[in-house]
Design a protein around this motif. Sequence first.
Motif, PDB file in Angstrom:
ATOM      1  N   LEU A 169      44.075-105.494  14.628  1.00 43.59           N
ATOM      2  CA  LEU A 169      43.468-105.337  13.307  1.00 43.59           C
ATOM      3  C   LEU A 169      42.045-105.875  13.350  1.00 43.59           C
ATOM      4  CD1 LEU A 169      46.365-106.802  11.091  1.00 43.59           C
ATOM      5  CD2 LEU A 169      46.108-104.448  11.902  1.00 43.59           C
ATOM      6  N   PHE A 170      41.102-105.098  12.826  1.00 39.01           N
ATOM      7  CA  PHE A 170      39.723-105.557  12.680  1.00 39.01           C
ATOM      8  C   PHE A 170      39.532-105.989  11.229  1.00 39.01           C
ATOM      9  CE2 PHE A 170      39.268-103.214  16.572  1.00 39.01           C
ATOM     10  CZ  PHE A 170      38.183-103.779  17.226  1.00 39.01           C
ATOM     11  N   LEU A 171      39.459-107.281  10.992  1.00 34.46           N
ATOM     12  CA  LEU A 171      39.268-107.784   9.634  1.00 34.46           C
ATOM     13  C   LEU A 171      37.793-107.948   9.321  1.00 34.46           C
ATOM     14  CD1 LEU A 171      42.286-108.173   9.538  1.00 34.46           C
ATOM     15  CD2 LEU A 171      41.937-110.425   8.552  1.00 34.46           C
ATOM     16  N   THR A 172      37.408-107.456   8.145  1.00 30.67           N
ATOM     17  CA  THR A 172      36.019-107.530   7.722  1.00 30.67           C
ATOM     18  C   THR A 172      35.966-107.904   6.246  1.00 30.67           C
ATOM     19  OG1 THR A 172      33.943-106.269   7.652  1.00 30.67           O
ATOM     20  CG2 THR A 172      35.985-105.040   7.264  1.00 30.67           C
ATOM     21  N   ASP A 173      34.789-107.788   5.650  1.00 32.90           N
ATOM     22  CA  ASP A 173      34.638-108.213   4.258  1.00 32.90           C
ATOM     23  C   ASP A 173      34.776-107.065   3.261  1.00 32.90           C
ATOM     24  OD1 ASP A 173      32.340-106.981   5.076  1.00 32.90           O
ATOM     25  OD2 ASP A 173      30.974-108.557   4.418  1.00 32.90           O
ATOM     26  N   VAL A 174      35.285-105.916   3.697  1.00 37.09           N
ATOM     27  CA  VAL A 174      35.535-104.782   2.799  1.00 37.09           C
ATOM     28  C   VAL A 174      36.960-104.288   3.012  1.00 37.09           C
ATOM     29  CG1 VAL A 174      33.127-104.065   2.668  1.00 37.09           C
ATOM     30  CG2 VAL A 174      34.575-103.153   4.485  1.00 37.09           C
ATOM     31  N   VAL A 208      29.211 -99.383  13.177  1.00 38.81           N
ATOM     32  CA  VAL A 208      29.485-100.248  14.335  1.00 38.81           C
ATOM     33  C   VAL A 208      30.960-100.625  14.372  1.00 38.81           C
ATOM     34  CG1 VAL A 208      28.979-102.467  15.411  1.00 38.81           C
ATOM     35  CG2 VAL A 208      27.135-101.152  14.350  1.00 38.81           C
ATOM     36  N   LYS A 209      31.512-101.000  13.214  1.00 43.83           N
ATOM     37  CA  LYS A 209      32.929-101.388  13.138  1.00 43.83           C
ATOM     38  C   LYS A 209      33.843-100.217  13.506  1.00 43.83           C
ATOM     39  CE  LYS A 209      32.290-104.808   9.413  1.00 43.83           C
ATOM     40  NZ  LYS A 209      30.836-104.602   9.152  1.00 43.83           N
ATOM     41  N   VAL A 210      33.532 -99.031  12.985  1.00 37.43           N
ATOM     42  CA  VAL A 210      34.371 -97.864  13.229  1.00 37.43           C
ATOM     43  C   VAL A 210      34.335 -97.473  14.708  1.00 37.43           C
ATOM     44  CG1 VAL A 210      34.574 -95.383  12.792  1.00 37.43           C
ATOM     45  CG2 VAL A 210      34.273 -96.962  10.891  1.00 37.43           C
ATOM     46  N   ARG A 211      33.157 -97.501  15.304  1.00 32.33           N
ATOM     47  CA  ARG A 211      33.054 -97.155  16.725  1.00 32.33           C
ATOM     48  C   ARG A 211      33.815 -98.156  17.593  1.00 32.33           C
ATOM     49  NH1 ARG A 211      26.659 -95.304  16.979  1.00 32.33           N
ATOM     50  NH2 ARG A 211      27.016 -93.108  16.411  1.00 32.33           N
ATOM     51  N   SER A 212      33.739 -99.434  17.220  1.00 34.49           N
ATOM     52  CA  SER A 212      34.478-100.451  17.967  1.00 34.49           C
ATOM     53  C   SER A 212      35.983-100.213  17.854  1.00 34.49           C
ATOM     54  CB  SER A 212      34.134-101.848  17.456  1.00 34.49           C
ATOM     55  OG  SER A 212      32.790-102.175  17.710  1.00 34.49           O
ATOM     56  N   ALA A 213      36.440 -99.895  16.635  1.00 31.93           N
ATOM     57  CA  ALA A 213      37.865 -99.643  16.418  1.00 31.93           C
ATOM     58  C   ALA A 213      38.326 -98.389  17.159  1.00 31.93           C
ATOM     59  CB  ALA A 213      38.150 -99.512  14.923  1.00 31.93           C
ATOM     60  N   LEU A 214      37.489 -97.361  17.176  1.00 29.92           N
ATOM     61  CA  LEU A 214      37.839 -96.129  17.884  1.00 29.92           C
ATOM     62  C   LEU A 214      37.930 -96.383  19.387  1.00 29.92           C
ATOM     63  CD1 LEU A 214      38.378 -93.099  17.913  1.00 29.92           C
ATOM     64  CD2 LEU A 214      35.902 -92.712  17.969  1.00 29.92           C
ATOM     65  N   ARG A 225      43.552-100.758  12.908  1.00 32.43           N
ATOM     66  CA  ARG A 225      43.214-100.756  11.483  1.00 32.43           C
ATOM     67  C   ARG A 225      41.992-101.605  11.189  1.00 32.43           C
ATOM     68  NH1 ARG A 225      46.336 -98.526   7.617  1.00 32.43           N
ATOM     69  NH2 ARG A 225      48.302 -97.635   8.334  1.00 32.43           N
ATOM     70  N   ILE A 226      41.197-101.139  10.223  1.00 29.79           N
ATOM     71  CA  ILE A 226      40.052-101.877   9.707  1.00 29.79           C
ATOM     72  C   ILE A 226      40.311-102.178   8.239  1.00 29.79           C
ATOM     73  CG2 ILE A 226      37.587-101.787   9.137  1.00 29.79           C
ATOM     74  CD1 ILE A 226      37.165 -99.893  11.412  1.00 29.79           C
TER      75      ILE A 226
END
Length: 243
Positions: A169-174, A208-214, A225-226
């Motif tokens: 899981l990629f946790l972020t502020d959104v 950046v987050k989406v590319r890292s997750a992909l 998941r993000i």
Amino acid sequence: MRVIKLGGSLLEQPDEMRALFASLSDTENNTVIVHGGGALAQQWLSTAGLKSEKHEGLRVSPEQHMPYIVGALAGCANKQLMSWAIAAGAWPIGLTLHEAGISCRRQSAELGQVGTCELFESGLITNLLKCGYLPLISSIGFGKQGEWFNVNADDAAVAVAANLDADLLFLTDVDGVLDSEGRLIEQLDSRSIDELTKSGVIRYGMLVKVRSALNAAKRLRRCVRIGSWNLISKTHSGTQISE
């Protein structure tokens, strides 16, 4: 088992961190947290009068910078997370990538002590979870000769998840990836990510987050998941990323 990668922005939001660890206290002992702390490392380097540069998104890490980078990530950031976890009633234990069964080597000469990950056998993390501990792993690694390495936190989280055969899981502020009207996009794959990037819907920091997750989904051969800390209790919230 699941690995949570904490986005750097979350480390600067105490309320979000308290909510995260409070939600973890109500779950099984099956969670491992991986974190970086680039903003804090930059602050420490600047205070020391050292100029820090980036190359293709990675912080160039000369040997003379490493005591400050290690101190910021494996020291201050890691122990701040421990503080929040303890306050929430958890039993955290601060670790580096070495204890998680990951060895590092130099990625390239021009990046200095920026490391890339290699897996080796280690049952420590699994045993810690069985004993009720919450592993908090900084993105600091060690080479086979004991040398320090600064590892990109996304890459570190993928390596830990691969070693444990865990969900990531990629946790972020959104809450996740949003469409052009601000609505949550529940699922994305390579094709839809490419389309939304070209149309400008996914951009800037979220890109950046989406590319890292992909990239993580491709390497782990499973969905990633993000989302925000709500992912802990609402496992189907956020945005699911697949190949």
